[in-house]
Design a protein around this motif. Structure first.
Motif, PDB file in Angstrom:
ATOM      1  N   THR A   1       4.135  48.365 -75.211  1.00 59.01           N
ATOM      2  CA  THR A   1       3.112  48.855 -74.598  1.00 59.01           C
ATOM      3  C   THR A   1       3.651  49.828 -73.365  1.00 59.01           C
ATOM      4  OG1 THR A   1       2.848  47.014 -73.111  1.00 59.01           O
ATOM      5  CG2 THR A   1       1.275  47.282 -74.617  1.00 59.01           C
TER       6      THR A   1
ATOM      7  N   HIS B   1       6.050  51.949 -73.871  1.00 56.57           N
ATOM      8  CA  HIS B   1       6.160  53.211 -74.531  1.00 56.57           C
ATOM      9  C   HIS B   1       5.049  54.304 -74.118  1.00 56.57           C
ATOM     10  CE1 HIS B   1       9.858  52.289 -76.054  1.00 56.57           C
ATOM     11  NE2 HIS B   1       9.588  51.415 -76.830  1.00 56.57           N
ATOM     12  N   ASP B   2       3.811  53.690 -73.824  1.00 54.79           N
ATOM     13  CA  ASP B   2       2.703  54.379 -73.258  1.00 54.79           C
ATOM     14  C   ASP B   2       2.701  54.628 -71.933  1.00 54.79           C
ATOM     15  OD1 ASP B   2       0.157  55.245 -72.689  1.00 54.79           O
ATOM     16  OD2 ASP B   2      -0.876  54.147 -73.787  1.00 54.79           O
TER      17      ASP B   2
ATOM     18  N   TYR C   1      -0.473  53.380 -69.843  1.00 57.12           N
ATOM     19  CA  TYR C   1      -1.084  51.968 -70.358  1.00 57.12           C
ATOM     20  C   TYR C   1      -1.000  51.162 -68.804  1.00 57.12           C
ATOM     21  CZ  TYR C   1      -1.480  47.601 -72.740  1.00 57.12           C
ATOM     22  OH  TYR C   1      -1.878  46.260 -73.087  1.00 57.12           O
TER      23      TYR C   1
END
Length: 253
Positions: free
Chosen positions: A194, A196-197, A200
């Motif tokens: 997550t 990498h988002d 997020y």
């Protein structure tokens, strides 16, 4: 005293994220751990990191949805440590997709890993625990998407809800062998995937009542409780760890 001293655990899908943290904490509390991941390099690296900092951990790479591999993983636990006390079915896949366009191939893949892998790990572990006559702990990894609708996750959410029903159903068949079986349902969690988002953490911090997404430590602490001696009278239950999100359920979109 280490609460898992002389206990042996298998954790699937544990090369990173929640599974890795569960393995680390089990080892730190005295357990001997078989760490599984489908990626061999990830499994080896994860196990070595635990060996250097926490305790006993052996990598066992392979497909945790394959029944023959599951059987070999249980046998490896017996070969290495002489017993099996804890099985945590953490391996799972998420395949997003609109319901109207979802393919049979994606549905079968989700069900095969999330349901089939969990079902047959529980079966293989329970057989060994019954043979040992000393009880055991089995834990499924569900999700808040098994409780609240989430866009483009119909198949995934269905598989996670099914795991919670499986935990409840198996109480009828496993309790006489002193085996408890529960499910843990994490909400939004900060992991290697997550992170990498870019949005997020900020998005889920905004829509989670407690004001932040979970960490892997938050989830691992709950998992350790459910497989610990302190949870010996808890079985057939599902525990949501989501900072209150399912109480209000705002969409991240």
């Amino acid at each position: 005293m280490a609460i898992f001293k002389n206990r042996v655990a298998i954790v699937t899908g544990a090369g990173q994220g929640i599974g890795l943290e569960i393995c680390r904490q089990l080892a730190r509390e005295g357990a001997s751990v078989i760490l599984n991941d489908v990626q061999e390099g990830l499994a080896v690296e994860a196990a070595e990191s635990i060996q250097h900092s926490a305790g006993i951990c052996i990598p066992f790479a392979g497909d945790a949805s394959d029944v023959s591999f599951i059987d070999s993983m249980v046998e490896e636990a017996i070969k290495q440590f002489g017993r099996l006390d804890i099985a945590i079915a953490n391996a799972g896949i998420t395949l997003f997709g609109e319901f109207l366009n979802y393919t049979p191939e994606d549905l079968n893949a989700v069900l095969h890993v999330n349901l089939g892998g969990s079902f047959f790990l529980a079966q293989a572990a329970a057989r060994k625990m019954k043979e040992q006559q000393s009880g055991g702990r089995i834990l499924f990894m569900s999700s808040v998407t098994g409780h609240q609708a989430h866009k483009n996750l119909a198949a995934y959410g269905m598989s996670k809800a099914a795991l919670e029903m499986l935990a409840k159903t198996l109480v009828v068949e496993l309790s006489e062998y002193k085996i408890t079986i529960n499910a843990l349902a994490p909400g939004a969690t900060l992991t290697e995937r997550t992170v990498h988002d870019a949005t997020y953490e900020s998005t889920w911090s905004r829509i989670t009542p407690i004001g932040k997404a979970a960490t892997t430590n938050d989830i691992a602490q709950a998992a350790l409780f459910l497989v610990s001696p302190q949870a010996g009278h808890i079985t057939g239950q599902s525990l949501i760890i989501d900072g209150g999100w399912t109480s209000v359920s705002p969409s991240p979109y």
